[in-house]
Scaffold this active site. Structure first.
Site, PDB file in Angstrom:
ATOM      1  NE  ARG A  73      -3.915  -0.294   2.192  1.00  0.00           N
ATOM      2  CZ  ARG A  73      -4.886  -0.516   3.075  1.00  0.00           C
ATOM      3  NH1 ARG A  73      -5.110   0.347   4.037  1.00  0.00           N
ATOM      4  NH2 ARG A  73      -5.620  -1.600   2.984  1.00  0.00           N
ATOM      5  CB  SER A 175      -9.043  -0.291   2.964  1.00  0.00           C
ATOM      6  OG  SER A 175     -10.080  -0.525   3.886  1.00  0.00           O
ATOM      7  CG  ASP A 332     -13.951   0.377   4.734  1.00  0.00           C
ATOM      8  OD1 ASP A 332     -14.702  -0.488   4.253  1.00  0.00           O
ATOM      9  OD2 ASP A 332     -12.751   0.156   4.993  1.00  0.00           O
ATOM     10  CG  ASP A 334     -12.012  -1.919   1.211  1.00  0.00           C
ATOM     11  OD1 ASP A 334     -12.373  -1.211   2.184  1.00  0.00           O
ATOM     12  OD2 ASP A 334     -11.190  -2.854   1.331  1.00  0.00           O
ATOM     13  CG  ASP A 336     -12.191  -4.009   4.374  1.00  0.00           C
ATOM     14  OD1 ASP A 336     -12.519  -2.824   4.592  1.00  0.00           O
ATOM     15  OD2 ASP A 336     -11.004  -4.405   4.389  1.00  0.00           O
ATOM     16  NE  ARG A 337     -11.737  -0.049   8.261  1.00  0.00           N
ATOM     17  CZ  ARG A 337     -11.189   0.832   9.092  1.00  0.00           C
ATOM     18  NH1 ARG A 337     -10.569   0.426  10.174  1.00  0.00           N
ATOM     19  NH2 ARG A 337     -11.261   2.117   8.844  1.00  0.00           N
ATOM     20  CD  GLU A 434      -8.563  -5.441  11.693  1.00  0.00           C
ATOM     21  OE1 GLU A 434      -7.436  -5.910  11.924  1.00  0.00           O
ATOM     22  OE2 GLU A 434      -8.866  -4.938  10.602  1.00  0.00           O
ATOM     23  CB  SER A 436      -9.289  -0.664  13.104  1.00  0.00           C
ATOM     24  OG  SER A 436      -8.836  -1.897  12.590  1.00  0.00           O
ATOM     25  CE  LYS A 448     -10.211  -4.787   7.590  1.00  0.00           C
ATOM     26  NZ  LYS A 448      -8.885  -5.395   7.460  1.00  0.00           N
TER      27      LYS A 448
END
EC number: 2.7.1.106
Length: 622
Positions: A73, A175, A332, A334, A336-337, A434, A436, A448
């Site tokens: 990244r 992300s 978010d 992408d 995944d959260r 996690e 976050s 996630k």
């Protein structure tokens, strides 16, 4: 823009050894100018060379990206340590070399490629283009590629890897990072993100394959090669079918009067969250119109990270008030959260922390398991997992209810790998997280997943509504039963790596050489664990049970008063993060006292261990 293959990039700059007077830099400049077929990024390097910007050239060209907690990244732009056409081609060539070595059936099983909606005009760089180039490299070598025909949530890639029995997969995403960034996230055949030694071996293979192969730039292959397939419809259908495994109250969902607002933060989430709610029997969540469609500039938020709380959720909270919706779910960019906010009786919004949501998910997933378990199901075979910097609330629930709890290093790649091992040994994993705001309900994806988590939160809220309870009220009930776990997580920005190293080295040589601190302000330290060096004072052999992670800084302090605090560097951003939690037993119910104690300890931690003024650290903006 065309594929650039075979174009003659005429330049007035000759690749002579005296370009900068620095042999290493000259070599790197010449390689870049010879190999890069993207006019925009090639021009960026030429301009720096023309203007004598040798330091910036060195920063961009004389180092390479490494695998962090979420793959490669970096910022988009020209240079070997940036995300761009050339570095993605190089990374995929290295990936091909490594996969060829690991899998004799590579050309039968194939490879999955997905992407989000990021892009940067100044570099002619977009996630979709980078995905096409990734596919082109592999197609040129005869590898079948499952390339999604449109943007997808990150969890769709690991899900597809498992479902299609591919050898590996890549998701092009950064992300929730700032708009300038992009990334290259790698999943192994297990469906979990790669861990060591795969990451190190792939990097070695990248170093050995830096010159682009003849067809690597030929992105037209994705339109012409019979080896390319689009898995979108198939994977979406299968995913939504598997989602039913974690839906326990569909009839109730069909009848609920609760309304939900969803924001996709200018990313990929809108269509997929709408579908997930439909699978669960809900009416579609109300979308935030200004944030519903993809926008690589994330125009309506100062940063595209829903974890930042109320300040970035402003549009969704105002819409929810207007629509009389009590719960807001935010994925978010992408998807995944997941962030969640709930309107309280006093008219204020509560934005739940990742640790608070985990307490609710942990209670919910275990409660649903108990209600639906088979007669011979053994609670001792049931597991929940969390990263070591996350709340210990699942540990407290496990202790009381009799199931198993395990910790991993930070990063969902460790959780995914461990879940795979547990499943292979006949264990059942209900939930992992996690702090976050990364959650995994069930195990049909091994990363996630904000899409499934959004639907589960909605079902939880609808169920609680029938009991005249809110999410916040249920959270209090969870804490009253298992003990209050009050946590605070934040960070400082630091753009100077030597300063970060100095801060952590001081802690390892605090009172004298090779001696860690015995106290922090007025707070006595009971144990210290240093994941960077592998030291753990709580173990008889003084060695950490969790794997050593030499490439990142992370020290955990356990205090006499029951507080656990961790200082660590971020794997994806220039941050020093701190995590502190007061873990109380169920008989300690004076929240104010616990909160005051935690605040004092955090203040001492910052003042004595991080020394922000002395070290020029930038406080997280409120």
């Amino acid at each position: 823009m065309g594929d650039g293959a075979g174009e003659d990039m005429n330049s007035n700059l000759s690749c002579a050894p005296y370009l900068t007077g620095d042999p290493q830099l000259d070599t790197a400049v010449c390689q870049w100018l010879r190999w890069d077929k993207n006019p925009k990024t090639k021009e960026q390097i030429e301009n720096l060379l023309r203007n004598g910007m040798n330091k910036e050239l060195r920063d961009r060209l004389c180092c390479r990206m490494t695998f962090g907690t979420a793959g490669l990244r970096s910022a988009m732009g020209a240079g070997f340590c940036y995300i761009n056409d050339l570095t993605v081609i190089q990374s995929t060539q290295g990936m091909y070399k490594y996969l060829e070595r690991c899998f004799s059936d590579l050309k039968q099983r194939g490879f999955v490629v997905g992407y989000d909606t990021r892009g940067q005009v100044t570099s002619s760089c977009s996630s979709q283009r980078l995905a096409k180039l990734t596919a082109a490299v592999l197609l040129s070598k005869g590898v079948p590629v499952y390339l999604f025909s449109r943007y997808v949530p990150t969890p769709f890639v690991p899900y597809a890897v498992q479902e299609l029995k591919a050898v590996a997969g890549v998701m092009i995403t950064a992300s929730h990072n700032r708009k300038e960034d992009n990334g290259y996230k790698v999943y192994w055949e297990t469906g979990a993100q790669i861990t060591s030694p795969h990451d190190k071996e792939i990097l070695k293979c990248i170093e050995e394959s830096v010159e682009p192969w003849i067809d690597s730039w030929n992105e037209n292959l994705v339109d012409t090669s019979p080896l390319k397939q689009d898995p979108l419809q198939d994977i979406c259908t299968r995913y939504m079918e598997d989602l039913k495994k974690i839906c326990f109250h569909r009839e109730l969902n069909l009848q609920t009067k609760l309304k939900f607002v969803h924001t996709s933060f200018h990313g990929v989430g809108h269509d997929y969250v709408q579908l997930a709610f439909k699978v669960f029997g809900f009416k579609p969540p109300i979308p935030v119109p200004e944030q519903q469609d993809p926008d690589p500039n994330f125009s309506t938020v100062k940063c595209p990270n829903p974890e930042e709380g109320e300040s970035v959720l402003e549009l969704s909270l105002r819409l929810a008030e207007k629509e009389n919706a009590r719960v807001v779910v935010a994925t978010d960019p992408d998807a995944d959260r997941l962030a969640v906010a709930e309107l309280q009786e006093d008219g204020r919004w509560k934005v739940f922390t990742g640790n608070e949501l985990a307490a609710l998910f942990g209670w919910w997933m275990f409660d649903c398991w108990k209600e639906n378990k088979s007669q011979n199901a053994d609670v001792k075979n049931v597991y929940m997992l969390a990263t070591t910097v996350s709340s210990k609330i699942l540990k407290a629930i496990a202790h009381k209810e009799g199931f198993q709890f395990e910790e991993t290093l930070p990063g969902f790649k460790w959780i995914g790998s461990r879940i795979k091992e547990l499943i292979e040994n006949g264990k059942e994993v209900l939930f992992a997280f996690e702090e976050s705001i990364g959650f995994l309900c069930g195990t049909f994806v091994l990363d996630k997943d904000g899409v499934s988590a959004a639907a589960v939160v909605a079902e939880m809220a609808a169920y609680l509504e029938t009991k005249n309870l809110t999410l916040a009220q249920q959270l209090t009930k969870v804490y009253e039963r298992y003990g209050y776990h009050i946590s605070k997580t934040s960070y400082f920005l630091c753009y100077d790596p030597p300063t970060i190293k100095k801060i952590f080295e001081r802690l390892r040589n605090f009172h004298s050489p090779k001696e860690y601190p015995k106290y922090c302000g007025t707070f006595d330290i009971l144990h210290i664990r240093d994941i960077t060096t592998g030291y753990d004072s709580s173990q008889l052999n003084q060695k950490s049970v969790l794997p050593v992670s030499k490439n990142s800084q992370m020290i955990t302090f356990t205090f006499q008063n029951g507080c656990v605090a961790t200082l660590r560097t971020s794997g994806t951003e220039p941050k020093i993060k701190y995590y502190a939690e007061m873990c109380a037993s169920p008989d300690q119910s004076d929240i104010t006292l616990l909160e005051e104690e935690l605040k004092k300890l955090i203040d001492a931690l910052i003042e004595n261990f991080l020394e922000p003024s002395k070290n020029g650290l930038i406080w997280r903006s409120a």
